[in-house]
Design a protein around this motif. Structure first.
Motif, mmCIF file in Angstrom:
data_model
loop_
_atom_site.group_PDB
_atom_site.id
_atom_site.type_symbol
_atom_site.label_atom_id
_atom_site.label_comp_id
_atom_site.label_asym_id
_atom_site.label_seq_id
_atom_site.Cartn_x
_atom_site.Cartn_y
_atom_site.Cartn_z
ATOM 1 N N ALA A 64 0.801 -1.232 0.000
ATOM 2 C CA ALA A 64 0.000 0.000 0.000
ATOM 3 C C ALA A 64 0.835 1.284 0.000
ATOM 4 C CB ALA A 64 -0.975 -0.012 1.173
ATOM 5 N N PRO A 65 1.894 1.413 0.823
ATOM 6 C CA PRO A 65 2.658 2.679 0.800
ATOM 7 C C PRO A 65 3.240 3.015 -0.567
ATOM 8 C CG PRO A 65 3.184 1.410 2.773
ATOM 9 C CD PRO A 65 2.365 0.520 1.897
ATOM 10 N N GLY A 66 3.798 2.026 -1.251
ATOM 11 C CA GLY A 66 4.329 2.280 -2.585
ATOM 12 C C GLY A 66 3.226 2.623 -3.565
ATOM 13 N N ALA A 67 2.070 1.965 -3.395
ATOM 14 C CA ALA A 67 0.936 2.246 -4.270
ATOM 15 C C ALA A 67 0.424 3.668 -4.056
ATOM 16 C CB ALA A 67 -0.183 1.240 -4.015
ATOM 17 N N ILE A 68 0.497 4.161 -2.841
ATOM 18 C CA ILE A 68 0.058 5.533 -2.546
ATOM 19 C C ILE A 68 0.876 6.532 -3.357
ATOM 20 C CG2 ILE A 68 0.061 7.333 -0.759
ATOM 21 C CD1 ILE A 68 -0.746 5.163 1.247
ATOM 22 N N LEU A 69 2.179 6.342 -3.380
ATOM 23 C CA LEU A 69 3.049 7.255 -4.133
ATOM 24 C C LEU A 69 2.720 7.211 -5.624
ATOM 25 C CD1 LEU A 69 5.515 9.162 -3.989
ATOM 26 C CD2 LEU A 69 6.965 7.162 -4.416
ATOM 27 N N ILE A 70 2.521 6.014 -6.146
ATOM 28 C CA ILE A 70 2.214 5.862 -7.567
ATOM 29 C C ILE A 70 0.864 6.484 -7.907
ATOM 30 C CG2 ILE A 70 1.693 4.158 -9.363
ATOM 31 C CD1 ILE A 70 3.728 2.300 -7.935
ATOM 32 N N GLN A 71 -0.119 6.299 -7.011
ATOM 33 C CA GLN A 71 -1.470 6.797 -7.286
ATOM 34 C C GLN A 71 -1.592 8.304 -7.065
ATOM 35 O OE1 GLN A 71 -3.996 7.858 -4.897
ATOM 36 N NE2 GLN A 71 -5.734 7.875 -6.292
ATOM 37 N N PHE A 72 -1.125 8.780 -5.927
ATOM 38 C CA PHE A 72 -1.357 10.186 -5.560
ATOM 39 C C PHE A 72 -0.417 11.137 -6.298
ATOM 40 C CE2 PHE A 72 -1.249 13.785 -2.452
ATOM 41 C CZ PHE A 72 -2.597 14.112 -2.540
ATOM 42 N N VAL A 73 0.843 10.763 -6.410
ATOM 43 C CA VAL A 73 1.820 11.628 -7.071
ATOM 44 C C VAL A 73 1.953 11.267 -8.552
ATOM 45 C CG1 VAL A 73 4.199 12.463 -7.070
ATOM 46 C CG2 VAL A 73 3.063 11.932 -4.899
ATOM 47 N N GLY A 74 2.031 9.978 -8.844
ATOM 48 C CA GLY A 74 2.167 9.555 -10.238
ATOM 49 C C GLY A 74 0.886 9.692 -11.037
ATOM 50 N N GLY A 75 -0.253 9.647 -10.353
ATOM 51 C CA GLY A 75 -1.534 9.827 -11.027
ATOM 52 C C GLY A 75 -2.094 8.592 -11.685
ATOM 53 N N ILE A 76 -1.536 7.413 -11.393
ATOM 54 C CA ILE A 76 -2.037 6.170 -11.990
ATOM 55 C C ILE A 76 -3.076 5.575 -11.038
ATOM 56 C CG2 ILE A 76 -1.442 3.880 -12.864
ATOM 57 C CD1 ILE A 76 1.346 4.947 -13.449
ATOM 58 N N HIS A 77 -4.341 5.912 -11.242
ATOM 59 C CA HIS A 77 -5.403 5.477 -10.337
ATOM 60 C C HIS A 77 -5.644 3.977 -10.409
ATOM 61 C CE1 HIS A 77 -7.453 9.667 -9.783
ATOM 62 N NE2 HIS A 77 -6.137 9.758 -9.858
ATOM 63 N N GLU A 78 -5.292 3.380 -11.522
ATOM 64 C CA GLU A 78 -5.537 1.955 -11.693
ATOM 65 C C GLU A 78 -4.818 1.117 -10.633
ATOM 66 O OE1 GLU A 78 -4.761 -1.349 -15.173
ATOM 67 O OE2 GLU A 78 -4.999 0.742 -15.759
ATOM 68 N N ILE A 79 -3.860 1.708 -9.977
ATOM 69 C CA ILE A 79 -3.090 0.969 -8.982
ATOM 70 C C ILE A 79 -3.946 0.514 -7.804
ATOM 71 C CG2 ILE A 79 -2.379 2.938 -7.553
ATOM 72 C CD1 ILE A 79 0.024 0.216 -8.693
ATOM 73 N N TYR A 80 -5.044 1.243 -7.517
ATOM 74 C CA TYR A 80 -5.852 0.854 -6.360
ATOM 75 C C TYR A 80 -7.025 -0.053 -6.738
ATOM 76 C CZ TYR A 80 -9.593 4.355 -7.259
ATOM 77 O OH TYR A 80 -10.624 5.086 -7.798
ATOM 78 N N PHE A 81 -7.256 -0.287 -8.018
ATOM 79 C CA PHE A 81 -8.384 -1.117 -8.422
ATOM 80 C C PHE A 81 -8.298 -2.536 -7.850
ATOM 81 C CE2 PHE A 81 -9.011 1.498 -12.602
ATOM 82 C CZ PHE A 81 -9.265 2.614 -11.836
ATOM 83 N N PRO A 82 -7.121 -3.213 -7.899
ATOM 84 C CA PRO A 82 -7.063 -4.565 -7.345
ATOM 85 C C PRO A 82 -7.370 -4.624 -5.856
ATOM 86 C CG PRO A 82 -5.197 -4.174 -8.789
ATOM 87 C CD PRO A 82 -5.865 -2.852 -8.580
ATOM 88 N N TYR A 83 -7.078 -3.552 -5.114
ATOM 89 C CA TYR A 83 -7.386 -3.538 -3.681
ATOM 90 C C TYR A 83 -8.896 -3.607 -3.464
ATOM 91 C CZ TYR A 83 -2.512 -2.218 -2.880
ATOM 92 O OH TYR A 83 -1.146 -2.209 -2.837
ATOM 93 N N VAL A 84 -9.648 -2.941 -4.332
ATOM 94 C CA VAL A 84 -11.103 -3.004 -4.234
ATOM 95 C C VAL A 84 -11.595 -4.381 -4.673
ATOM 96 C CG1 VAL A 84 -13.281 -1.995 -5.021
ATOM 97 C CG2 VAL A 84 -11.296 -0.531 -4.657
ATOM 98 N N LEU A 85 -10.998 -4.915 -5.728
ATOM 99 C CA LEU A 85 -11.413 -6.233 -6.211
ATOM 100 C C LEU A 85 -11.097 -7.331 -5.187
ATOM 101 C CD1 LEU A 85 -10.253 -5.900 -9.920
ATOM 102 C CD2 LEU A 85 -12.599 -5.873 -9.063
ATOM 103 N N ALA A 86 -10.071 -7.100 -4.362
ATOM 104 C CA ALA A 86 -9.749 -8.069 -3.314
ATOM 105 C C ALA A 86 -10.825 -8.084 -2.243
ATOM 106 C CB ALA A 86 -8.387 -7.750 -2.696
ATOM 107 N N LYS A 87 -11.484 -6.937 -2.041
ATOM 108 C CA LYS A 87 -12.602 -6.812 -1.098
ATOM 109 C C LYS A 87 -13.683 -5.973 -1.772
ATOM 110 C CE LYS A 87 -10.071 -7.078 3.286
ATOM 111 N NZ LYS A 87 -10.818 -8.237 3.807
ATOM 112 N N PRO A 88 -14.543 -6.584 -2.557
ATOM 113 C CA PRO A 88 -15.508 -5.827 -3.362
ATOM 114 C C PRO A 88 -16.364 -4.840 -2.581
ATOM 115 C CG PRO A 88 -15.456 -8.114 -4.064
ATOM 116 C CD PRO A 88 -14.622 -8.033 -2.822
ATOM 117 N N LEU A 89 -16.606 -5.106 -1.290
ATOM 118 C CA LEU A 89 -17.421 -4.185 -0.502
ATOM 119 C C LEU A 89 -16.773 -2.811 -0.394
ATOM 120 C CD1 LEU A 89 -20.015 -3.896 1.140
ATOM 121 C CD2 LEU A 89 -18.760 -4.695 3.156
#
Length: 519
Positions: free
Chosen positions: A269-294
């Motif tokens: 998650a920490p590395g994904a935060i940098l990629i998503q928030f600063v790098g702007g690649i939102h797709e990085i958090y999609f698998p986290y939601v798919l791991a817990k669809p709720l």
């Protein structure tokens, strides 16, 4: 009966994916032009940065198109760029996607008809007329394919293209322009009504699940970018640029995993935060939601709260923020919207974090037991993300570089092995849009080839739709290999899951070294 229903749903999903990809691929390659327009607007219009700083020299007024000198007739860059440049770029790209360079030229000619006929920025018209005109030209050419006498090909091609383009421009002027203008006006009215009634946050109910499943680029660049650009040209900013691009919901979700998650989901998650928030690649958090669809509830709540904040503060961006990085967002924020935009990111992240934390903590014991038993939730979710999108995904490679081996590398053997003996001088990394993941894979391969001391081999990245069969070797994500093979049947094809670190790259380098040694 169940199988038939599943097949129908799968076919429908693939159809929607292809349509969404086609729409977004007309806009994505031209995002730099949208950003350029946004920067020029932000700097030079009467309420832009330079005039606000007291820099209102004649050249600033000329570029912004608001000169107070009656002798100056320059209309500036802002208006012509949004009226002509941006729609024509979209039309040309759409035409090329359908029928190559010839389709791009004819599509651009025809789109001038809808632009002039409408008198307003015609993004929707360009998306319809550009590829539509290219399709007509393709069918017209097919009528006399193989029937033209030698030496007359250029004459026929040039005049037929000119005649078809001119005819379609006239049709677009009188028929398509009024219809598209009516549709655009209706859509703008709907958006204005949603804003005025504070119902726009409800859009997150559809936007956030759509992003996670397969339509993130289509939603943002196919819908919000065209509508938002028109609104920004009229009002100086648009809230539509922040409905999908706001990095707050993803930030809150990833923060919740970093604090309360377990196993690889927490470690990455920490590395994904940098990629998503600063790098702007939102797709990085999609698998986290798919791991817990709720957790889709968390990002919907975060997205809606961010939109509501912007509605309350009447804030927005001057131009699209692409990628959806906090840096890009702040760069496109007009002076009067900084408070609202920053608060929308903070509040959406806080709401997403709160809701996600509750959901993650509720299943913590079960998750700990799964980790002890060798849980592969993140790797499974990455694979599911790629399957949902129906195309390549750079998420697996990015997560593997930020916290672990999130996705296994493909063991698929190279396709068209008969081409192995042919000399390899050109390698193409192909993905759906020809950017992002394939660009990173090409960089990795270039570095490996350079390190091995191999010369005379070019490595580029491009969209699968642009493959012309000239590449000696094509590397794609495995779900895309059949399409790539169809576009370039005589090439050697390699399938990988991880564009950033596949052992297949070493096989390619070994193949190049053996080729070099045999000379």
């Amino acid at each position: 009966m169940t199988t038939t229903s599943e097949t129908k749903r799968g076919g429908t999903r693939v159809g929607v994916q292809k349509f969404g990809t086609f729409i977004s691929n007309m806009v994505l390659p031209n995002i730099a032009a949208f950003i350029a327009w946004g920067l020029i607007t932000a700097l030079f219009i009467e309420t832009g940065w330079l005039p606000l700083l007291g820099i209102d020299a004649t050249w600033v007024q000329q570029l912004g198109g608001w000169s107070s000198d009656p002798d100056v007739t320059n209309t500036g860059l802002v208006g012509p760029m949004i009226t002509y440049l941006l729609p024509l770029l979209i039309a040309n790209t759409g035409g090329r996607m359908v029928y190559g360079v010839r389709g791009g030229v004819v599509g651009t000619i025809a789109t001038m008809g809808v632009i002039v006929g409408a008198g307003i920025p015609m993004f929707l018209g360009a998306m319809i007329v550009g590829p539509g005109a290219a399709w007509v030209m393709k069918k017209v050419d097919a009528l006399w394919a193989g029937k033209i006498r030698a030496g007359f090909e250029m004459l026929v091609d040039n005049f037929s293209g000119g005649i078809v383009g001119a005819g379609l421009a006239v049709v677009a002027f009188f028929v398509i322009a009024p219809a598209v203008t009516a549709i655009s006006s209706f859509l703008e009215t709907v958006v204005s009504w949603l804003v005025e009634t504070s119902l726009l946050p409800l859009a997150s109910i559809f936007v956030e699940p759509g992003k996670i499943l397969f339509l993130n680029n289509a939603i943002n660049h196919g819908v919000f970018t065209p509508l938002g650009t028109v609104e920004a040209e009229r009002n100086g900013q648009s809230i539509l640029f922040l409905i999908e691009a706001n990095p707050g919901p993803g930030l809150g979700l990833l923060l919740a995993f970093a604090v309360f998650g377990v196993g690889l989901l927490r470690a990455s998650a920490p590395g994904a935060i940098l990629i998503q928030f600063v790098g702007g690649i939102h797709e990085i958090y999609f698998p986290y939601v798919l791991a817990k669809p709720l957790l889709v509830v968390a990002v919907i709540a975060g997205g809606a709260s961010g939109v509501l904040t912007n509605v309350i503060f009447q804030s927005g961006l001057r131009a699209p923020a692409s990628p959806g990085s906090i840096i890009a967002i702040l760069a496109q924020t007009p002076p009067g919207s900084f408070v609202g935009v920053i608060l929308s990111v903070i509040i959406s992240a806080a709401v997403s974090f709160l809701v996600a934390s509750i959901i993650i903590r509720a299943s913590r014991k079960t998750d700990l037991a799964a980790v002890a038993a060798g849980d592969t939730a993140l790797a499974d979710a990455v694979a599911k993300n790629a399957a949902n999108k129906g195309r390549d995904s750079q998420v697996g490679s990015l997560l593997s570089t930020s916290g672990g081996d999130a996705a296994a590398t493909s063991t698929v053997e190279p396709q068209n092995t008969a081409a192995v003996s042919a000399p390899i001088t050109s390698i193409v990394f192909a993905c759906d849009a020809g950017m992002g993941s394939s660009a990173m894979g090409a960089t990795v391969m270039r570095n490996k080839i350079k390190k091995a001391g191999i010369e005379g081999v070019t490595v580029v990245n491009q969209a699968i739709a642009n493959l012309d069969g000239s590449a000696d070797l094509v590397i794609t994500q495995r779900e895309l290999t059949p399409r790539a093979t169809e576009k370039s049947p005589n090439s050697l094809h390699y399938s990988v899951d991880n564009f950033m670190g596949s052992p297949k790259y070493d096989e390619v380098v070994a193949l190049l070294e053996s080729q070099k040694a045999s000379k």
